[in-house]
Design a protein around this motif. Structure first.
Motif, PDB file in Angstrom:
ATOM      1  N   UNK A  55       0.749  -1.493   0.241  1.00 18.78           N
ATOM      2  CA  UNK A  55       0.093   0.054  -0.119  1.00 18.78           C
ATOM      3  C   UNK A  55       0.980   1.562  -0.153  1.00 18.78           C
ATOM      4  N   UNK A  56       1.923   1.596   0.960  1.00 16.87           N
ATOM      5  CA  UNK A  56       2.272   2.567   0.827  1.00 16.87           C
ATOM      6  C   UNK A  56       2.976   2.224  -0.732  1.00 16.87           C
ATOM      7  N   UNK A  57       4.138   1.765  -0.569  1.00 17.51           N
ATOM      8  CA  UNK A  57       5.058   1.645  -2.393  1.00 17.51           C
ATOM      9  C   UNK A  57       3.464   2.071  -2.891  1.00 17.51           C
ATOM     10  N   UNK A  58       2.561   1.395  -3.657  1.00 17.52           N
ATOM     11  CA  UNK A  58       1.859   2.900  -4.089  1.00 17.52           C
ATOM     12  C   UNK A  58       1.575   3.924  -4.601  1.00 17.52           C
ATOM     13  N   UNK A  59       0.957   4.204  -3.097  1.00 13.11           N
ATOM     14  CA  UNK A  59       0.975   5.740  -2.371  1.00 13.11           C
ATOM     15  C   UNK A  59       2.063   6.116  -3.258  1.00 13.11           C
ATOM     16  N   UNK A  61       4.496   5.584  -5.425  1.00  6.40           N
ATOM     17  CA  UNK A  61       4.468   5.811  -7.000  1.00  6.40           C
ATOM     18  C   UNK A  61       3.792   6.837  -7.568  1.00  6.40           C
ATOM     19  N   UNK A  62       2.688   6.274  -7.482  1.00 11.41           N
ATOM     20  CA  UNK A  62       1.931   7.742  -7.474  1.00 11.41           C
ATOM     21  C   UNK A  62       1.762   9.109  -7.385  1.00 11.41           C
ATOM     22  N   UNK A  63       2.652   8.961  -5.882  1.00 12.53           N
ATOM     23  CA  UNK A  63       2.720  10.444  -6.158  1.00 12.53           C
ATOM     24  C   UNK A  63       4.723  11.020  -6.403  1.00 12.53           C
ATOM     25  N   UNK A  64       4.916  10.329  -6.712  1.00 15.62           N
ATOM     26  CA  UNK A  64       6.399  10.346  -6.670  1.00 15.62           C
ATOM     27  C   UNK A  64       6.823   9.589  -8.253  1.00 15.62           C
ATOM     28  N   UNK A  65       6.652   9.280  -8.884  1.00 15.48           N
ATOM     29  CA  UNK A  65       7.695   8.756 -10.295  1.00 15.48           C
ATOM     30  C   UNK A  65       6.987   9.193 -11.403  1.00 15.48           C
ATOM     31  N   UNK A  66       5.710   9.932 -11.338  1.00 10.79           N
ATOM     32  CA  UNK A  66       5.181  10.620 -12.626  1.00 10.79           C
ATOM     33  C   UNK A  66       6.634  11.753 -12.600  1.00 10.79           C
ATOM     34  N   UNK A  67       7.127  12.326 -10.888  1.00 12.26           N
ATOM     35  CA  UNK A  67       7.465  13.337 -12.122  1.00 12.26           C
ATOM     36  C   UNK A  67       9.567  12.866 -10.455  1.00 12.26           C
ATOM     37  N   UNK A  68       9.839  12.089 -10.903  1.00 14.12           N
ATOM     38  CA  UNK A  68      10.878  10.858 -11.323  1.00 14.12           C
ATOM     39  C   UNK A  68      11.174  11.290  -9.506  1.00 14.12           C
ATOM     40  N   UNK A  69      10.516  11.228  -8.568  1.00 19.02           N
ATOM     41  CA  UNK A  69      11.141  12.085  -7.118  1.00 19.02           C
ATOM     42  C   UNK A  69      10.247  10.640  -6.091  1.00 19.02           C
ATOM     43  N   UNK A  70      10.470   9.017  -7.253  1.00 16.03           N
ATOM     44  CA  UNK A  70       9.925   8.198  -6.424  1.00 16.03           C
ATOM     45  C   UNK A  70      10.624   7.503  -4.295  1.00 16.03           C
ATOM     46  N   UNK A  71      11.731   8.036  -5.033  1.00 13.78           N
ATOM     47  CA  UNK A  71      12.310   8.060  -3.656  1.00 13.78           C
ATOM     48  C   UNK A  71      12.172   8.585  -2.178  1.00 13.78           C
ATOM     49  N   UNK A  72      12.310  10.717  -3.183  1.00 15.64           N
ATOM     50  CA  UNK A  72      11.643  11.703  -1.812  1.00 15.64           C
ATOM     51  C   UNK A  72       9.878  10.597  -1.217  1.00 15.64           C
ATOM     52  N   UNK A  73       8.853  10.300  -1.724  1.00 13.79           N
ATOM     53  CA  UNK A  73       7.828  10.245  -1.563  1.00 13.79           C
ATOM     54  C   UNK A  73       8.170   9.026  -0.379  1.00 13.79           C
ATOM     55  N   UNK A  74       8.862   8.277  -0.859  1.00 13.74           N
ATOM     56  CA  UNK A  74       9.444   6.641   0.196  1.00 13.74           C
ATOM     57  C   UNK A  74       9.062   6.992   1.779  1.00 13.74           C
ATOM     58  N   UNK A  75      10.400   8.556   1.816  1.00 17.25           N
ATOM     59  CA  UNK A  75      10.707   8.599   2.465  1.00 17.25           C
ATOM     60  C   UNK A  75      10.344   9.332   3.504  1.00 17.25           C
ATOM     61  N   UNK A  76       9.997  10.594   2.485  1.00 14.58           N
ATOM     62  CA  UNK A  76       9.055  11.245   2.649  1.00 14.58           C
ATOM     63  C   UNK A  76       7.292  10.791   3.899  1.00 14.58           C
ATOM     64  N   UNK A  77       7.570   9.921   3.231  1.00 20.88           N
ATOM     65  CA  UNK A  77       5.819   9.260   3.525  1.00 20.88           C
ATOM     66  C   UNK A  77       6.004   8.211   5.077  1.00 20.88           C
ATOM     67  N   UNK A  78       7.376   8.164   5.243  1.00 21.05           N
ATOM     68  CA  UNK A  78       7.778   7.476   6.513  1.00 21.05           C
ATOM     69  C   UNK A  78       8.331   6.154   6.185  1.00 21.05           C
ATOM     70  N   UNK A  79       7.882   5.439   4.884  1.00 15.77           N
ATOM     71  CA  UNK A  79       8.098   4.145   4.785  1.00 15.77           C
ATOM     72  C   UNK A  79       9.397   3.000   5.056  1.00 15.77           C
TER      73      UNK A  79
END
Lengths: 264, 126
Positions: A55-59, A61-79
């Motif tokens: 679930x955390x990965x999907x969220x 990915x949806x938020x970050x992948x289009x802007x090439x910031x998947x890693x930042x989203x994973x970290x920002x969300x505390x995953x």
């Protein structure tokens, strides 16, 4: 045009031909990503091992992948922690380079990446010096030669010798998990994917389990392709038909354009 | 038809293509012909693959994309790929997420040919 062994600048992709081969992304001379069907990538390592939930990965990915910031989203969300994520991405690249070299590299084809190409989703930042990656891959390949003496190769399909009982305590979880997955059908690579663990780590544990008599190795099928840099050894004292590498023929250093002379 | 020849084809595909885990050959109405499975039920895979293949064919024609090549389903844990074996049967393949789908398409082509031939010659004998 980028060629093997020449300095690499800009953003490029090395398409590695082999069985199964893979793809290496290079940015300004540093390796930022390496993927191959022969070893689990960062996504598999994170999700299959349970470090990041689906679930955390999907969220992220949806938020970050289009802007090439998947890693930042994973970290920002505390995953996952920033350092933890970088460790996983680093180990995925080292494991992929090792896996490609272990299974055999036939050739490589450089390609320039254009603005419309999709970049790798979880790059290592800033990247890994090619000499470091080549040296570590060579070190790992040397270690696999010792495992080969036990009959442990990437082509084996090991079987647990005894029925596996549930673990009483959490120690040696990986060894236990490998024994559960070792059913005579799965190769070390298959077990690595099933567990979300690196191929090198899994091979290391398999070698240990084989030497302790806890895993049995059925006679392996002949490797699919015997490359020119692989010599088949016919020696009665050793398991038959196992390919052996000649030292320095993994091609990983040349492929990466790395100069390993003088300890560089 | 030799069931062992069919199973040998499925095992050979698993050994040739990194990532392929299990496979089954079924009739288009979902009955198992032969399988190289480990954790899944061949009956379940066969029935669902037949429904998937039928749906894929119908979908392609309904939206004007013409003849079905194959059905590829991607899940968190890997891929399900279904190929038609002529008009009488299908090949269902389960693979982990490391699968190189393009390589599978290339490598599976001769397997599909041989399986189709095996099934057709069996039909001719019946």
């Amino acid at each position: 045009m980028l060629r093997m062994g020449e300095p690499i600048s800009g953003f490029h992709l090395l398409r590695v031909m082999g069985s199964p081969g893979g793809i290496i992304h290079v940015r300004e001379g540093l390796v930022i990503s390496a993927t191959t069907p022969a070893s689990p990538g960062a996504e598999s390592l994170l999700i299959r091992s349970g470090r990041v939930s689906e679930e955390a990965w999907n969220e992220a990915y949806t938020a970050g992948a289009p802007q090439d910031r998947l890693a930042a989203e994973l970290v920002d969300r505390g995953s996952v922690g920033e350092a933890g994520l970088q460790v996983v991405c680093l180990s995925a690249v080292f494991d992929a380079a090792f896996a490609m070299a272990l299974f055999g590299i036939e050739d490589s084809q450089p390609e320039v990446i254009g603005p419309n190409d999709v970049p790798p989703p979880l790059p290592v930042r800033p990247g890994i010096p090619r000499e470091w990656l080549a040296r570590e891959t060579t070190r790992r390949l040397t270690i696999t030669d010792e495992w080969r003496e036990l009959g442990v190769t990437p082509f084996i399909r090991p079987t647990a010798v005894r029925p596996i009982t549930p673990m009483q305590i959490g120690a040696d979880q990986l060894r236990h998990d490998i024994l559960v997955k070792a059913n005579g059908r799965r190769t070390p690579r298959d077990i690595a994917f099933a567990l979300g663990q690196g191929l090198f780590v899994v091979l290391k544990e398999i070698s240990s389990l084989v030497s302790e008599g806890l895993l049995a190795i059925a006679p392996p099928p002949p490797p699919p392709v015997v490359e020119e840099h692989v010599v088949v050894v016919e020696d009665e004292r050793k398991p038959p038909n196992l390919p052996r590498r000649r030292p320095g023929t993994s091609r990983i250093a040349r492929l990466l354009g790395a100069d390993l002379r003088n300890g560089k | 038809m030799s069931l062992s020849a069919l199973k040998a084809e499925l095992q050979s595909l698993r050994e040739r293509v990194t990532g392929v885990m299990e496979s089954a050959v079924a009739t288009v109405d979902g009955l198992v012909v032969g399988a190289d499975t480990d954790t899944v039920s061949p009956e379940t895979v066969s029935a669902l693959a037949a429904a998937t293949l039928g749906l894929g064919k119908r979908f392609g024609y309904e939206v004007g994309l013409h003849e079905l090549r194959e059905v590829v389903i991607r899940c968190r844990g890997g891929y399900i790929v279904v190929y038609a074996l002529g008009n009488i049967a299908l090949l269902a393949i389960l693979a982990d997420e490391g699968l190189d789908v393009t390589r599978l398409h290339v490598e599976s082509r001769p397997t599909v040919e041989r399986l189709t031939h095996l099934l057709a010659s069996e039909r001719a004998r019946a």
